[in-house]
Design an enzyme around this catalytic site. Structure first.
Site, PDB file in Angstrom:
ATOM      1  N   CYS A  16       0.801  -1.225   0.000  1.00  0.00           N
ATOM      2  CA  CYS A  16       0.000   0.000   0.000  1.00  0.00           C
ATOM      3  C   CYS A  16       0.831   1.271   0.000  1.00  0.00           C
ATOM      4  CB  CYS A  16      -0.894   0.065   1.239  1.00  0.00           C
ATOM      5  SG  CYS A  16      -1.968  -1.329   1.447  1.00  0.00           S
ATOM      6  N   ASN A 121      -1.356   1.494   5.649  1.00  0.00           N
ATOM      7  CA  ASN A 121      -0.263   0.755   5.019  1.00  0.00           C
ATOM      8  C   ASN A 121       0.377  -0.105   6.102  1.00  0.00           C
ATOM      9  OD1 ASN A 121       3.082   1.680   3.883  1.00  0.00           O
ATOM     10  ND2 ASN A 121       1.931  -0.163   3.473  1.00  0.00           N
ATOM     11  N   GLY A 122       0.445  -1.405   5.846  1.00  0.00           N
ATOM     12  CA  GLY A 122       1.029  -2.303   6.840  1.00  0.00           C
ATOM     13  C   GLY A 122       0.173  -3.540   6.955  1.00  0.00           C
ATOM     14  N   TYR A 262      14.549  -1.831  -1.781  1.00  0.00           N
ATOM     15  CA  TYR A 262      13.694  -2.073  -2.941  1.00  0.00           C
ATOM     16  C   TYR A 262      12.379  -1.294  -2.975  1.00  0.00           C
ATOM     17  CZ  TYR A 262      10.662  -4.684  -6.131  1.00  0.00           C
ATOM     18  OH  TYR A 262       9.783  -5.023  -7.122  1.00  0.00           O
TER      19      TYR A 262
END
Ligand code: SF4
Length: 486
Positions: A16, A121-122, A262
């Protein structure tokens, strides 16, 4: 549903990206731009919620890319207001690769003191337990997303304000969460006590912005104010500015080290460091740790590029674009038939034959997950006439799944979980294979003394198997944690 692209199946995927702003004209336009800059963090779906004094809360949630959904005037006109939040997603734990529109965030809840929307997000590592308890006590879930638990926990709280309720809810939640949320007039941002996933605060004109990464501030001309601290909650309004507090028991931060390798964009700033420069430093460390006599250093595009440049600078071996990526390889083109899908990476990557022929080539990639892509790339390089192929990998072997908001295959499918480095080298069929060491990675991200074994400075569970938050739901489902002997 098969992966949208064969290449994607062999990478870890961030699930996300989040963005929010307050005190700006036409918040939705900024949010769409911010989400576009965060599209690398999730491409399956996106959503925006705004609030306007006349129309109240407005929302649009769509499958697909931001540029295909949130650029038309017709859609953007339905999202008026000076405050809003947005979300792009790959998928959540409940529906990997099978996003349904009901799982697309932000989620919205109506409380006695007014509405609130939330984007996350997570990954909540005790979501299954929480969900079971909430359903037993009467909650009716609309989605399969772990994030919806937060809305239901807020609904059950006796807190007087939305931020109070959110605090109480988040104290019951385990795992990794960076959150943007909003009420009619307040933008709220929060990071879990370990600060596993990123969240930054920016300023644009008289308004404020929250975003997963600084590249989303750049696109709207916002200036970076600072990162939201691990365990910090900020409540931001146009009139009162930023109010900060720390509702959780303080813990030593454990930011995701893979963001440096990344996930984050190379033009973002993480922990005060340029992601690009960190990746170049990883390449330099790799060249020191695992030198090899060769003629060319080539990146596996695009994410291996800065590390390949670092490797070349440190080793003195010339850098070359030995593999060219087709920038226009859309997802839709390859979806129709299995045979096209089986053409594999050739659809996306092509070898620059004139450069490669007769050369000993060092290929630098960010990670090896299943190894399927690495094998195909090795075949392509040898087909083009390379004399030798040496893989150098800018992360340690990925031997454990991530439970903190990154899509990882099961352990059985992770090459490094099942083979030694020598076995992997033989399996990939390359002349040599070396990964950066965990200590080398820590040095490259600025920890000159390497990894503190007693108290690691980062989350590195996918490499070390040492999980900073016990993945309760996964253990219940039979996941075996690392044993003392491993
Ligand atoms: S397990 Fe790996 S990918 Fe997941 S948060 Fe930790 S370092 Fe990042």
């Amino acid at each position: 549903m098969p992966p949208a692209h064969p290449f994607d199946d062999d990478k870890l995927r961030e699930e996300c990206g989040i963005f929010g702003c307050v005190g700006v004209v036409d918040a939705a336009n900024f949010i769409a731009l911010g989400l576009h800059a965060l599209q690398h963090r999730g491409q399956e779906a996106g959503g925006i919620v705004t609030h306007d004094t006349e129309t109240g809360f407005n929302q649009a949630r769509r499958m697909g890319l931001v540029r295909d959904n949130f650029t038309s005037q017709k859609v953007m006109e339905t999202l008026p207001g000076a405050i809003g939040i947005g979300h792009v997603r790959y998928s959540t734990a409940g529906s990997k690769g099978q996003t349904a529109i009901r799982d697309v965030q932000p989620f919205f809840g109506e409380f006695s003191m007014g509405g609130a929307a939330i984007a996350h997000n997570g990954n909540i590592t005790n979501a299954v337990q929480l969900r079971r308890e909430l359903i037993e006590r009467g909650s009716i879930f609309q989605s399969s997303s772990d994030s919806e638990c937060i809305i239901h926990l807020m609904a059950r709280s006796m807190g007087r304000t939305i931020p109070d309720r959110m605090e109480e809810a988040l104290r019951k939640v385990e795992g990794a969460f960076s959150i943007v949320a909003m009420t009619r007039s307040k933008l709220i941002g929060c990071r879990d006590p370990l600060g596993v996933r990123p969240l930054v605060l920016g300023k644009v004109g008289d308004g404020f912005v929250l975003a997963s990464e600084t590249c989303a501030l750049d696109i709207i001309g916002a200036e970076l104010v600072r990162e939201i601290e691990p365990g910090e909650m900020v409540v931001i309004s146009a009139d009162k500015g930023v109010q900060s507090h720390f509702p959780f028991r303080p813990q030593k931060p454990r930011f995701c080290v893979f963001e440096h390798v990344y996930f984050s964009r190379p033009d973002s700033i993480l922990g005060g460091r340029s992601v690009y420069e960190t990746r170049e430093a990883i390449g330099r460390e790799l060249a020191k740790e695992a030198p090899v006599d060769a003629d060319l250093v080539c990146p596996v595009p695009d994410s291996g590029t800065p590390a390949a440049i670092g490797f070349s600078l440190e080793s003195g071996i010339p850098y070359a674009m030995g593999i060219i990526r087709n920038q226009y390889m859309g997802r839709t083109f390859i979806e129709p038939t299995e045979s096209i899908r089986n053409m594999g990476v050739r659809l996306k990557l092509n070898v620059n034959r004139a450069l490669i022929k007769g050369k000993r080539v060092i290929l630098v990639d960010d990670s090896v997950v299943r190894g399927t892509t690495s094998i195909k790339i090795r075949e392509m390089i040898l087909d083009a006439g390379a004399k030798e192929v040496h893989f150098r990998i800018a992360s340690p072997p990925t031997a454990w799944p991530c439970f903190y908001g990154v899509d990882t295959p099961n352990r059985e499918k992770l090459l490094a979980a099942n083979m030694s480095e020598d076995e992997m080298c033989a399996h990939l069929g390359v002349d040599s294979l070396r990964f950066i060491s965990l200590d080398g990675l820590y040095r490259a991200v600025g920890e000159s003394g390497g990894r503190n074994k007693a108290q690691p400075q980062y989350c590195d569970a996918c490499f070390s198997g040492e999980y900073p938050v016990e993945p309760a739901d996964m253990i219940d489902a039979g996941f075996q944690m690392k044993t003392a002997a491993e």
